[in-house]
Write a protein that holds these residues in place. Structure first.
Motif, PDB file in Angstrom:
ATOM      1  N   MET A   1       0.821  -1.193   0.000  1.00 57.76           N
ATOM      2  CA  MET A   1       0.000   0.000   0.000  1.00 57.76           C
ATOM      3  C   MET A   1       0.868   1.260   0.000  1.00 57.76           C
ATOM      4  SD  MET A   1      -2.943   1.299  -0.004  1.00 57.76           S
ATOM      5  CE  MET A   1      -3.793   2.763   0.414  1.00 57.76           C
ATOM      6  N   ILE A   2       1.873   1.314   0.891  1.00 53.30           N
ATOM      7  CA  ILE A   2       2.745   2.479   0.968  1.00 53.30           C
ATOM      8  C   ILE A   2       3.539   2.630  -0.331  1.00 53.30           C
ATOM      9  CG2 ILE A   2       4.716   3.505   2.179  1.00 53.30           C
ATOM     10  CD1 ILE A   2       2.149   3.681   3.758  1.00 53.30           C
ATOM     11  N   GLY A   3       3.962   1.504  -0.904  1.00 53.07           N
ATOM     12  CA  GLY A   3       4.718   1.540  -2.155  1.00 53.07           C
ATOM     13  C   GLY A   3       3.901   2.130  -3.281  1.00 53.07           C
ATOM     14  N   LYS A   4       2.618   1.774  -3.362  1.00 50.85           N
ATOM     15  CA  LYS A   4       1.744   2.310  -4.402  1.00 50.85           C
ATOM     16  C   LYS A   4       1.530   3.802  -4.206  1.00 50.85           C
ATOM     17  CE  LYS A   4      -0.748  -1.909  -5.439  1.00 50.85           C
ATOM     18  NZ  LYS A   4      -2.041  -2.580  -5.515  1.00 50.85           N
ATOM     19  N   LEU A   5       1.350   4.199  -2.976  1.00 47.83           N
ATOM     20  CA  LEU A   5       1.163   5.615  -2.675  1.00 47.83           C
ATOM     21  C   LEU A   5       2.422   6.406  -3.020  1.00 47.83           C
ATOM     22  CD1 LEU A   5      -0.638   7.822  -1.475  1.00 47.83           C
ATOM     23  CD2 LEU A   5       0.268   7.227   0.764  1.00 47.83           C
ATOM     24  N   ASP A   6       3.572   5.829  -2.694  1.00 52.09           N
ATOM     25  CA  ASP A   6       4.852   6.469  -3.009  1.00 52.09           C
ATOM     26  C   ASP A   6       5.029   6.615  -4.520  1.00 52.09           C
ATOM     27  OD1 ASP A   6       7.336   7.624  -2.242  1.00 52.09           O
ATOM     28  OD2 ASP A   6       8.339   5.738  -2.760  1.00 52.09           O
ATOM     29  N   ASP A   7       4.715   5.571  -5.266  1.00 47.95           N
ATOM     30  CA  ASP A   7       4.800   5.624  -6.728  1.00 47.95           C
ATOM     31  C   ASP A   7       3.856   6.672  -7.298  1.00 47.95           C
ATOM     32  OD1 ASP A   7       6.680   3.621  -6.722  1.00 47.95           O
ATOM     33  OD2 ASP A   7       5.250   2.027  -7.210  1.00 47.95           O
ATOM     34  N   TYR A   8       2.657   6.718  -6.741  1.00 49.63           N
ATOM     35  CA  TYR A   8       1.651   7.672  -7.186  1.00 49.63           C
ATOM     36  C   TYR A   8       2.133   9.109  -6.976  1.00 49.63           C
ATOM     37  CZ  TYR A   8      -2.843  10.078  -7.353  1.00 49.63           C
ATOM     38  OH  TYR A   8      -3.863  10.932  -7.638  1.00 49.63           O
ATOM     39  N   LEU A   9       2.639   9.395  -5.799  1.00 51.86           N
ATOM     40  CA  LEU A   9       3.121  10.743  -5.504  1.00 51.86           C
ATOM     41  C   LEU A   9       4.405  11.062  -6.273  1.00 51.86           C
ATOM     42  CD1 LEU A   9       2.334  11.005  -1.697  1.00 51.86           C
ATOM     43  CD2 LEU A   9       1.090  12.019  -3.612  1.00 51.86           C
ATOM     44  N   ARG A  10       5.247  10.057  -6.519  1.00 50.90           N
ATOM     45  CA  ARG A  10       6.470  10.266  -7.298  1.00 50.90           C
ATOM     46  C   ARG A  10       6.126  10.706  -8.721  1.00 50.90           C
ATOM     47  NH1 ARG A  10       8.849   5.468  -7.000  1.00 50.90           N
ATOM     48  NH2 ARG A  10       9.681   5.974  -4.958  1.00 50.90           N
ATOM     49  N   PHE A  11       5.062  10.131  -9.280  1.00 49.85           N
ATOM     50  CA  PHE A  11       4.628  10.527 -10.619  1.00 49.85           C
ATOM     51  C   PHE A  11       4.273  12.013 -10.634  1.00 49.85           C
ATOM     52  CE2 PHE A  11       1.074  11.512 -13.419  1.00 49.85           C
ATOM     53  CZ  PHE A  11       1.646  11.241 -14.649  1.00 49.85           C
ATOM     54  N   HIS A  12       3.465  12.441  -9.668  1.00 55.08           N
ATOM     55  CA  HIS A  12       3.067  13.847  -9.616  1.00 55.08           C
ATOM     56  C   HIS A  12       4.266  14.751  -9.354  1.00 55.08           C
ATOM     57  CE1 HIS A  12      -1.217  13.542 -10.184  1.00 55.08           C
ATOM     58  NE2 HIS A  12      -1.254  12.521  -9.344  1.00 55.08           N
ATOM     59  N   GLU A  13       5.174  14.313  -8.494  1.00 56.06           N
ATOM     60  CA  GLU A  13       6.383  15.092  -8.232  1.00 56.06           C
ATOM     61  C   GLU A  13       7.193  15.271  -9.516  1.00 56.06           C
ATOM     62  OE1 GLU A  13      10.571  14.802  -5.755  1.00 56.06           O
ATOM     63  OE2 GLU A  13       9.236  13.069  -5.841  1.00 56.06           O
ATOM     64  N   SER A  14       7.371  14.201 -10.257  1.00 52.98           N
ATOM     65  CA  SER A  14       8.135  14.257 -11.500  1.00 52.98           C
ATOM     66  C   SER A  14       7.452  15.154 -12.525  1.00 52.98           C
ATOM     67  CB  SER A  14       8.314  12.858 -12.087  1.00 52.98           C
ATOM     68  OG  SER A  14       9.003  12.030 -11.199  1.00 52.98           O
ATOM     69  N   ALA A  15       6.152  15.005 -12.677  1.00 58.91           N
ATOM     70  CA  ALA A  15       5.408  15.793 -13.653  1.00 58.91           C
ATOM     71  C   ALA A  15       5.456  17.280 -13.312  1.00 58.91           C
ATOM     72  CB  ALA A  15       3.962  15.311 -13.734  1.00 58.91           C
ATOM     73  N   LEU A  16       5.257  17.615 -12.046  1.00 59.37           N
ATOM     74  CA  LEU A  16       5.274  19.023 -11.644  1.00 59.37           C
ATOM     75  C   LEU A  16       6.677  19.616 -11.766  1.00 59.37           C
ATOM     76  CD1 LEU A  16       2.840  18.922  -8.611  1.00 59.37           C
ATOM     77  CD2 LEU A  16       2.442  19.985 -10.836  1.00 59.37           C
TER      78      LEU A  16
END
Length: 148
Positions: A1-16
């Motif tokens: 669960m934490i890994g998926k959340l981390d991946d999800y937020l990493r995507f937004h961090e990279s995009a922004l």
């Protein structure tokens, strides 16, 4: 669960982060509209985001062909300047140089209409990404707190 959340937020961090860097490039182009021999620069956002995400997952980005007869790519950026130097952003994304629609006498390739449109489009997409991320974080907080 934490890994998926981390991946999800990493995507937004990279995009922004990529959108922010692109905004700086576009602002630099606008600021140098009257500079002789200035070459307008930009990045291909979609391919740059794919490259950043591939590097963050530990996968080397690869060039792929669409037909069996295509030659394999050698990884050289298409942004080579006449001196042979390839410029990249701090994260390794290659900078591209705009081909001018109409040449200028002083060698400047900045088209102010195109730059202003790209600047506004990028700014709107940045704000939309922030709004979407904010909404999704609020939804997660509501789910965690039990809808109080």
């Amino acid at each position: 669960m934490i890994g998926k959340l981390d991946d999800y937020l990493r995507f937004h961090e990279s995009a922004l982060s990529l959108r922010s860097t692109r905004q700086e490039l576009l602002a630099s182009n606008i600021a140098n509209a009257d500079t002789p021999n200035y070459k307008a620069r930009d990045v291909d956002f979609a391919s740059a985001l794919k490259g950043v995400l591939a590097r963050s997952e530990g996968v080397a980005p690869a060039l792929t062909g669409t037909a069996a007869k295509h030659l394999p790519g050698n990884g050289v950026a298409a942004s080579t300047v006449p001196g042979g130097k390839v410029e990249t952003m701090p994260d390794g994304t290659p900078l591209l140089y705009r081909a001018p629609a109409q040449g200028a006498v002083d060698g400047n390739t900045v088209d102010m209409d195109l730059e202003r449109n790209a600047f506004a489009d990028n700014a709107i997409r940045y704000e939309a990404s922030i709004t979407l991320l904010n909404s999704q974080i609020k939804s997660m907080l509501t789910a965690i707190q039990g809808g109080q």
